[in-house]
Design a protein around this motif. Structure first.
Motif, PDB file in Angstrom:
ATOM      1  N   LYS B  45       0.840  -1.207   0.000  1.00 45.12           N
ATOM      2  CA  LYS B  45       0.000   0.000   0.000  1.00 45.12           C
ATOM      3  C   LYS B  45       0.869   1.249   0.000  1.00 45.12           C
ATOM      4  O   LYS B  45       0.528   2.256  -0.622  1.00 45.12           O
ATOM      5  N   LEU B  48       2.162   2.127  -3.338  1.00 49.68           N
ATOM      6  CA  LEU B  48       1.103   2.698  -4.176  1.00 49.68           C
ATOM      7  C   LEU B  48       0.654   4.073  -3.685  1.00 49.68           C
ATOM      8  O   LEU B  48      -0.310   4.626  -4.217  1.00 49.68           O
ATOM      9  N   GLY B  49       1.336   4.599  -2.689  1.00 48.34           N
ATOM     10  CA  GLY B  49       0.995   5.945  -2.227  1.00 48.34           C
ATOM     11  C   GLY B  49      -0.320   6.031  -1.469  1.00 48.34           C
ATOM     12  O   GLY B  49      -0.937   7.086  -1.401  1.00 48.34           O
ATOM     13  N   LEU B  50      -0.733   4.906  -0.897  1.00 43.42           N
ATOM     14  CA  LEU B  50      -1.992   4.910  -0.154  1.00 43.42           C
ATOM     15  C   LEU B  50      -1.788   5.194   1.328  1.00 43.42           C
ATOM     16  O   LEU B  50      -2.747   5.438   2.054  1.00 43.42           O
ATOM     17  N   LYS B  52       0.824   7.199   4.374  1.00 45.58           N
ATOM     18  CA  LYS B  52       1.894   8.180   4.603  1.00 45.58           C
ATOM     19  C   LYS B  52       3.152   7.431   5.003  1.00 45.58           C
ATOM     20  O   LYS B  52       3.103   6.450   5.750  1.00 45.58           O
ATOM     21  N   VAL B  66       2.004  10.329  -1.162  1.00 47.06           N
ATOM     22  CA  VAL B  66       0.577  10.186  -0.867  1.00 47.06           C
ATOM     23  C   VAL B  66      -0.258  11.083  -1.783  1.00 47.06           C
ATOM     24  O   VAL B  66      -1.359  10.728  -2.190  1.00 47.06           O
ATOM     25  N   ASN B  67       0.288  12.260  -2.115  1.00 45.27           N
ATOM     26  CA  ASN B  67      -0.494  13.193  -2.922  1.00 45.27           C
ATOM     27  C   ASN B  67      -0.134  13.169  -4.408  1.00 45.27           C
ATOM     28  O   ASN B  67      -0.749  13.872  -5.193  1.00 45.27           O
ATOM     29  N   HIS B  69       0.292  10.644  -7.512  1.00 43.39           N
ATOM     30  CA  HIS B  69       0.170   9.287  -8.033  1.00 43.39           C
ATOM     31  C   HIS B  69       0.473   9.236  -9.523  1.00 43.39           C
ATOM     32  O   HIS B  69       0.056   8.312 -10.221  1.00 43.39           O
ATOM     33  N   LEU B  72       1.942   6.169 -11.023  1.00 45.29           N
ATOM     34  CA  LEU B  72       1.167   4.930 -11.000  1.00 45.29           C
ATOM     35  C   LEU B  72       0.383   4.699 -12.289  1.00 45.29           C
ATOM     36  O   LEU B  72      -0.391   3.747 -12.384  1.00 45.29           O
ATOM     37  N   ALA B  77      -2.464  -3.058  -9.817  1.00 41.40           N
ATOM     38  CA  ALA B  77      -2.341  -3.650  -8.484  1.00 41.40           C
ATOM     39  C   ALA B  77      -3.647  -4.278  -8.028  1.00 41.40           C
ATOM     40  O   ALA B  77      -4.736  -3.860  -8.424  1.00 41.40           O
ATOM     41  N   ILE B  79      -4.709  -5.291  -4.185  1.00 46.29           N
ATOM     42  CA  ILE B  79      -4.371  -5.395  -2.758  1.00 46.29           C
ATOM     43  C   ILE B  79      -5.614  -5.896  -2.030  1.00 46.29           C
ATOM     44  O   ILE B  79      -6.692  -5.327  -2.179  1.00 46.29           O
TER      45      ILE B  79
END
Lengths: 259, 293
Positions: B45, B48-50, B52, B66-67, B69, B72, B77, B79
């Motif tokens: 996760k 994938l920048g989901l 912090k 996180v901000n 993407h 990507l 993916a 998950i």
């Protein structure tokens, strides 16, 4: 099996919704009680019946707002898995949020526009009941919820209305109708400002038809119409923005469906 | 190439991922392995920048945060479980992520979903939903694919099918990061191993190297096992008596033969004990429990 499934769907879907609704109701009641207390302290001349009515008005009025707010909150806080799956596979959070917002905004706007146009049409035909009567208001809200649910793909929501929940809706409709006529309508006309006067425009010039213009003007002079406008357009934008922020930071997470 | 450098992830001030670094090269299939709660899904996760995190993550040179993407766009993916829209058909769900109908058709055919792809996905079984999720992850010719427990819910045929598809994509240059508890299946497809426990990397190496290094025991069979054990004990060589054979540490092999020949004992068999991937992983985890860093 059906009872078990219905209990599951009611529990999973409505427990969260009802908890939020209860929270908002309690907040409104507390605010009303505080207002009553302040009035008493300041020796304002109210009878006890008026106090009870005031609390009832606040609860019903709060319920209208709360129900819309709850569905908006639920609309955004229930979609985290879809947003995250989108991010995993190339759809940015901004894109998902924008489409979600457009969906919510569209259904709320459609709900309001249908209500407004029907109100105008019914007002034009004086023999018909005025649209913004409670019996119609609740049906419009329910239709709006169904549109939202189908747009948001909340399957439990759709299933809820497939089976025997219509008798519950009918009871709610009767209760709402009585409460609105007895308490809400007077408080709205006496407490809310004359928005229509401030915001009215010369529809006769635009439409050239006096009767149509009068109908539109009459509807636009109803506080309920402006409340619906506020709820349908402005509030979703605010709520959606707040929910999106909290959803991203994981500080707010309602579980609408166990999946 | 995917580079993960010194990433730290904390939940409520508790570090769950502690300065993890590894790479996934082009065309590599990396198995991310560890016990429950080790941090595998958290790492995925985070990539994938989901979540912090502190540290740096780059996918083909582009940073992931996180901000942001942007990196990507060429990543697919799956998950945990796929979030598919229940009132849409499988095909409609696929089309949400890929407008190219030919690509959709190719994947539907490859994953043998043709029989039910036009049914509403709310009717799908767990395995069917899993296949749909894998299909979504493989759309748009991704350069990097992350799969968390992809075999979950799949039957034997589907498992073999997914394995073949992963190999085919990897041969075409797509990198994979896969986690699974079914090590026997994972072993057949991965090229590298990242073993993790308690949020820390224990091992990061090619799977062939990992298994080879664990061949550290030999099987010894003689015509007089009791006497052999006594002789070995007298020379300070530890052995494990398995009734019909002895297990000896590989580092002492060269010393054994002169000892037993000198006492007239006949050597019947001396061969390395084959250890499978599952045993290797278990051994490493046990060893780390006994000798933590």
């Amino acid at each position: 099996m059906f009872k078990a499934m219905l209990r599951y769907r009611l529990t999973e879907l409505w427990s969260t919704v009802l908890k939020t609704l209860l929270g908002v109701f309690m907040t409104v009641v507390v605010a009303a009680i505080i207002a009553v207390g302040v009035s008493l302290y300041q020796h304002v001349d109210f009878s006890w019946i008026e106090y009870v009515k005031f609390i009832a008005y606040a609860m019903v009025f709060g319920g209208l707002i709360a129900s819309q707010i709850v569905i908006m909150i639920a609309a955004f806080t229930s979609v985290r898995p879809f947003f995250e799956f989108g991010i995993q596979n190339g759809i940015s959070r901004q894109t998902s949020y924008a489409t979600q917002l457009v969906t919510l905004f569209s259904t709320q706007t459609i709900t309001f526009l249908i209500g407004y146009l029907l109100a105008v049409w019914m007002n034009y035909n004086a023999s018909l009941a005025f649209l913004l009567a409670p019996r119609v208001v609740i049906m419009v809200i329910l239709v709006g919820w169904l549109l939202l649910a189908s747009a948001l793909q909340i399957s439990s929501f759709m299933t809820l209305f497939e089976k025997k929940m219509w008798w519950v809706i009918f009871v709610i409709y009767i209760v709402w109708s009585v409460v609105y006529n007895q308490y809400l309508a007077p408080i709205l006309t006496s407490i809310l400002p004359a928005w229509a006067k401030a915001l009215s425009f010369d529809v006769v010039v635009i439409f050239g038809d006096t009767q149509s213009a009068d109908s539109m003007l009459h509807v636009s002079q109803q506080p309920m119409a402006w409340i619906s406008l506020l709820i349908s357009i402005l509030v979703p934008l605010i709520i959606a923005g707040v929910c999106q922020h909290f959803m991203q930071t994981r500080r707010l997470a309602f579980t609408l469906r166990k999946d | 190439m995917i580079t993960v450098k010194n990433i730290v992830v904390s939940f409520s001030k508790r570090q769950v991922i502690k300065k993890v670094s590894f790479q996934v090269k082009e065309g590599a299939v990396v198995g991310l392995i560890g016990p429950n709660g080790a941090g595998k899904t958290t790492i995925m996760k985070t990539i994938l920048g989901l979540l912090k995190f502190e540290g740096a993550i780059q996918i083909n040179g582009s940073a992931v945060t996180v901000n942001n993407h942007q990196a990507l766009t060429k990543v697919g993916a799956l998950i945990e479980r796929p979030a598919i829209y229940p009132f849409l058909t499988g095909r409609q769900n696929l089309t949400l992520y890929c407008k190219n109908q030919q690509d959709v058709l190719d994947l539907v055919t490859s994953l043998e979903m043709t029989a039910y792809v036009d049914d509403k996905s709310k009717q799908y079984s767990l395995g069917m939903k899993q296949k749909l999720g894998i299909a979504i992850a493989l759309l748009n010719q991704p350069e990097f694919v992350i799969l968390d427990e992809p075999m979950n819910g799949l039957d034997i045929e589907a498992t073999i099918l997914v394995r073949q598809i992963i190999k085919k994509y990897a041969d075409g240059g797509t990198s994979f990061l896969i986690s699974s508890h079914i090590l026997s299946e994972l072993e057949k497809v991965i090229t590298d191993v990242v073993l993790i426990n308690n949020g820390e990397i224990l091992v990061e190496k090619p799977i062939t190297e990992l298994i080879q290094n664990e061949h550290h025991q030999y099987k010894l069979v003689t015509n007089n096992l009791a006497k052999t054990v006594a002789l070995l004990d007298a020379n300070g060589i530890k052995s494990e008596n398995n009734e019909t054979y002895l297990t000896i540490d590989a580092s002492r092999i060269l010393e054994i033969q002169p000892i037993i020949y000198a006492h007239g004992i006949q050597l019947l068999e001396l061969s390395p004990i084959t250890i499978d991937f599952e045993e290797v992983v278990v051994n490493v985890l046990k060893e780390r429990e006994v000798n933590p860093k």
